[in-house]
Design a protein around this motif. Sequence first.
Motif, mmCIF file in Angstrom:
data_model
loop_
_atom_site.group_PDB
_atom_site.id
_atom_site.type_symbol
_atom_site.label_atom_id
_atom_site.label_comp_id
_atom_site.label_asym_id
_atom_site.label_seq_id
_atom_site.Cartn_x
_atom_site.Cartn_y
_atom_site.Cartn_z
ATOM 1 N N LEU A 1 4.915 9.099 0.611
ATOM 2 C CA LEU A 1 4.529 10.088 -0.729
ATOM 3 C C LEU A 1 2.886 9.631 0.221
ATOM 4 O O LEU A 1 2.422 8.575 0.525
ATOM 5 C CB LEU A 1 4.861 10.143 -2.205
ATOM 6 N N LEU A 2 1.919 11.394 -0.360
ATOM 7 C CA LEU A 2 0.691 10.407 0.552
ATOM 8 C C LEU A 2 -0.001 9.600 -0.766
ATOM 9 O O LEU A 2 -0.829 9.224 0.266
ATOM 10 C CB LEU A 2 0.144 12.099 -0.176
ATOM 11 N N ALA A 3 0.373 9.343 -2.069
ATOM 12 C CA ALA A 3 -0.486 8.115 -2.616
ATOM 13 C C ALA A 3 -0.316 6.671 -2.150
ATOM 14 O O ALA A 3 -0.755 5.829 -2.024
ATOM 15 C CB ALA A 3 0.392 8.897 -4.017
ATOM 16 N N GLU A 4 1.650 6.750 -1.967
ATOM 17 C CA GLU A 4 1.768 5.501 -0.735
ATOM 18 C C GLU A 4 0.510 5.155 0.637
ATOM 19 O O GLU A 4 0.649 3.944 0.724
ATOM 20 C CB GLU A 4 2.845 5.421 -0.813
ATOM 21 N N GLY A 5 0.487 6.743 1.304
ATOM 22 C CA GLY A 5 -0.164 6.711 2.111
ATOM 23 C C GLY A 5 -1.830 5.596 1.876
ATOM 24 O O GLY A 5 -1.968 4.531 2.991
ATOM 25 N N VAL A 6 -2.179 5.957 1.111
ATOM 26 C CA VAL A 6 -3.359 6.201 0.347
ATOM 27 C C VAL A 6 -3.168 4.738 0.175
ATOM 28 O O VAL A 6 -4.240 3.509 0.555
ATOM 29 C CB VAL A 6 -3.750 6.764 -0.284
ATOM 30 N N HIS A 7 -2.081 3.920 -0.702
ATOM 31 C CA HIS A 7 -1.410 2.473 -1.832
ATOM 32 C C HIS A 7 -2.152 1.555 -0.230
ATOM 33 O O HIS A 7 -2.210 0.560 -0.455
ATOM 34 C CB HIS A 7 -0.832 2.407 -1.718
ATOM 35 N N TRP A 8 -1.361 1.801 1.031
ATOM 36 C CA TRP A 8 -1.363 1.156 2.077
ATOM 37 C C TRP A 8 -2.852 0.935 2.911
ATOM 38 O O TRP A 8 -3.168 -0.309 3.226
ATOM 39 C CB TRP A 8 -0.721 1.628 3.491
ATOM 40 N N ALA A 9 -3.719 2.070 3.187
ATOM 41 C CA ALA A 9 -4.541 1.873 3.080
ATOM 42 C C ALA A 9 -5.643 0.810 2.962
ATOM 43 O O ALA A 9 -6.920 0.534 2.775
ATOM 44 C CB ALA A 9 -5.585 2.893 3.449
ATOM 45 N N LEU A 10 -5.657 0.965 1.321
ATOM 46 C CA LEU A 10 -6.372 0.321 0.283
ATOM 47 C C LEU A 10 -6.030 -1.511 0.535
ATOM 48 O O LEU A 10 -6.830 -2.306 0.822
ATOM 49 C CB LEU A 10 -6.138 0.222 -1.342
ATOM 50 N N GLN A 11 -4.153 -1.639 0.819
ATOM 51 C CA GLN A 11 -4.284 -3.162 1.293
ATOM 52 C C GLN A 11 -4.014 -3.908 2.091
ATOM 53 O O GLN A 11 -4.484 -5.204 2.560
ATOM 54 C CB GLN A 11 -3.078 -3.099 0.958
ATOM 55 N N ALA A 12 -4.319 -1.918 3.394
ATOM 56 C CA ALA A 12 -4.084 -2.986 4.846
ATOM 57 C C ALA A 12 -5.277 -2.100 5.508
ATOM 58 O O ALA A 12 -4.537 -1.069 6.026
ATOM 59 C CB ALA A 12 -2.560 -3.038 5.402
ATOM 60 N N PRO A 13 -6.310 -2.015 5.455
ATOM 61 C CA PRO A 13 -7.513 -1.619 6.149
ATOM 62 C C PRO A 13 -7.491 -0.960 7.234
ATOM 63 O O PRO A 13 -7.046 -0.131 8.253
ATOM 64 C CB PRO A 13 -9.177 -1.761 5.809
#
Length: 243
Positions: free
Chosen positions: A160-172
Motif C-alpha cells: 500500500l502507499l502508506a506502507e511504501g512511505v513507512h519503508w522510506a522512513l525506516q530505510a531511506p
Amino acid sequence: MPRPADTRPADTPTAPTVPALPPVADQAERLVALGVHELAGLPAEELRAEAARLAADLPGPGHPRGPGQQAEALLVVSSRLVPPSALAPLMRLPVRGGERSGFVVEDMTDVDDFAPVDGIEVPEGPLYLVLSPDRGDDLANWSPEEALPELARRGRSPLLLAEGVHWALQAPGVVADNHCYMTIGSRRRKDDGRLDSRTPAVWISRGTGRDGRERRGAPKVGWCWAGNRHTWLGFASATGRRG
C-alpha cells in the motif's frame, strides 16, 4: 506472463542493494522520534508496547526467503490513524549541503482517498507488520496492469502507499536514483465504482515542473498511469501482513 521487453540502456547501473530494515523495536523508536505517535494520537509507550507485541510473534529464522527478498518486517502505523499525506513530509534524502524533505505532488490532492485493492486485508489494530518487503527491481519496465497478476502468481501482495512511505522512513536508501517503486496495492475508486487510472509510487524529484527546483533530490509521492511502463520503477510487495 512473458516479461515485457527491456528498453533500458545497456549501461544502466546495477541496482543498489536494498538497505536492511532495523529491528522492530528500533523502528518504533524511529517513529516516535519523527512524532508519528503524536500524529496517530498514541502515547509513545503504547506504540512501543504494541511494536514489542508484534515483534514477539514474528516468524523465526526459518521464515522463507526468495531471490532478492529479505526475511524482515516493516512496522506500519495504520493509515486510519496517519494517512499518507501526513507521512510523506517526514521522508528525507541527503543532497549536497543537507537533505530534502518529502512531499506529495501537487496534482494528487486526493492522495488519502487511495485505498487497498480487492484481496488485500489490512490488520485492524493501530500497528501491524509487513513481512519481507521487496522493492521489485526485476519488474522494472512492467506496467502496473502487468505487474499485479505477476505478483499474485509469486504469492506476494503489492504494498500500500502508506506502507511504501513507512519503508522510506525506516530505510531511506530504499528510494534510490533510477531504482524506486510503485505501491499498486492502493488505488482510488471513482463514484461509479471503477478504478482511477492513476497508481501511486514513491520516487525522487528532479526538481522540474510544479515540483520546483528547490525540491530537486527530494523523495516524493506521485502517480503513474496503470497501463504505462517505467524503467526506473519496480513494484514493492510483501509476503503478507501480520497484526
